[in-house]
Design a protein around this motif. Sequence first.
Motif, short mmCIF file in Angstrom:
data_model
loop_
_atom_site.label_atom_id
_atom_site.label_comp_id
_atom_site.label_asym_id
_atom_site.label_seq_id
_atom_site.Cartn_x
_atom_site.Cartn_y
_atom_site.Cartn_z
N LEU A 107 -29.42 6.19 -21.49
CA LEU A 107 -29.80 4.88 -21.96
C LEU A 107 -30.19 4.52 -23.47
CD1 LEU A 107 -31.64 3.38 -18.84
CD2 LEU A 107 -29.35 3.15 -19.41
N ARG A 108 -29.27 5.29 -24.33
CA ARG A 108 -29.31 5.24 -25.65
C ARG A 108 -28.82 3.90 -26.16
NH1 ARG A 108 -26.81 9.86 -24.51
NH2 ARG A 108 -24.78 9.00 -25.23
N GLU A 109 -27.57 3.50 -25.84
CA GLU A 109 -27.03 2.26 -25.88
C GLU A 109 -26.18 1.93 -24.64
OE1 GLU A 109 -24.73 -0.21 -29.41
OE2 GLU A 109 -25.48 1.85 -29.83
N PHE A 110 -26.63 0.92 -24.16
CA PHE A 110 -25.72 0.76 -22.89
C PHE A 110 -24.05 0.37 -23.02
CE2 PHE A 110 -24.36 -2.20 -19.41
CZ PHE A 110 -24.77 -1.21 -18.38
N GLY A 111 -23.83 -0.19 -24.04
CA GLY A 111 -22.63 -0.40 -24.35
C GLY A 111 -21.62 0.77 -24.54
N THR A 112 -22.34 1.72 -25.34
CA THR A 112 -21.47 3.01 -25.69
C THR A 112 -21.44 3.85 -24.46
OG1 THR A 112 -23.40 3.89 -26.82
CG2 THR A 112 -22.00 2.44 -28.03
N SER A 113 -22.36 3.97 -23.61
CA SER A 113 -22.43 5.17 -22.57
C SER A 113 -22.18 4.51 -21.26
CB SER A 113 -23.70 5.97 -22.64
OG SER A 113 -24.85 4.83 -22.53
N ILE A 114 -21.75 3.45 -21.12
CA ILE A 114 -21.42 2.78 -19.89
C ILE A 114 -20.34 3.68 -19.01
CG2 ILE A 114 -19.53 1.28 -20.95
CD1 ILE A 114 -22.11 0.42 -17.98
N ASP A 115 -19.49 4.30 -19.64
CA ASP A 115 -18.67 5.17 -18.85
C ASP A 115 -19.21 6.54 -18.39
OD1 ASP A 115 -19.15 6.08 -21.54
OD2 ASP A 115 -17.32 7.35 -21.40
N ILE A 116 -20.44 6.74 -18.56
CA ILE A 116 -21.40 7.71 -18.09
C ILE A 116 -22.42 7.17 -16.99
CG2 ILE A 116 -23.14 9.74 -18.71
CD1 ILE A 116 -21.52 10.20 -21.21
N ILE A 117 -23.02 6.06 -17.50
CA ILE A 117 -24.19 5.29 -16.79
C ILE A 117 -23.62 4.90 -15.38
CG2 ILE A 117 -25.98 3.72 -16.69
CD1 ILE A 117 -26.30 4.26 -19.84
#
Length: 295
Positions: free
Chosen positions: A253-263
């Motif tokens: 959860l570094r930045e929700f928008g950039t890692s949404i494809d992982i989260i």
Amino acid sequence: MAAVTAEVEVPVMRESLAPKILRFVGRAPVHLVLVAIGTLWLVPTIGLFLTSLLSAQDYNNIGWWKVLAHPHFSTWANYGNLIHHTSIPHSLGTTAEIAIGGTALPILIGALAGYAFAWLDFPGRDWLFILVIALLVVPIQMALIPTFTLYNHLGLYDTVLGIVLFHAAFGLPFAIFLLRNFFIGIPKDILESARIDGANEIWIFLRLILPLGLPAIASLGIFQFLWTWNDLIVALTFGQSTQPITVWIFGQLREFGTSIDIIAPASFISLVVPLVVFFAFQRYFVQGLLAGSVK
């Protein structure tokens, strides 16, 4: 005198169509409300699944609901990248070890203690059971710092065993309380008959108590498994390199928008396992909830 057997035809009363229609109309509002509630309850799960099929760029440009009308936006590449290029398989294995161990220990010890509190006479039994009930109100947060200090001295910090023992310790009061109340509802005549036949307490526990208490044990197992599988605070406190899937997702959860494809795909995988467990034991879960309501 010859016996004469007369066959009498018993008329079968068939229900007319009108009462069926009236009964269906009468139940229709309740069914519609239940369907609406169930649909609303499933919306977050469906939304999470569809989001997991979107790339990070598409997630920023379109909403997840548009995947239903435009399936070409979806892709399974997120799941492939997640499994092959991350440590999530190891985190899933760690989570399974913690959840299974944290579920099996309270069930085993809780069943033995519940049987003792229900059917064995020993000094201080009632006072000990009151103490067990009192432990139900102790919050987990109160024990985190003392247990953290203890684990550092015992070498249990950052180990699966340490997390399992913590979950088992805090799951035991509820397990003992639930199983004792269920076991005490078993007819006493069954146990006395077994003792008259020469059965000892171990045989009674294994051959009578456990089979008869299966609904309550399954219900307890579902609750405990869900608690341990979805836990974050305990694993985050007592684990550093030992990371279950909740801690692994938290670390992304570094930045929700950039890692949404992982989260998103990781969260959906974490969600699917408890759902499968629940539906697999749903029959026992319902029996456990209804146990004791009807004699």
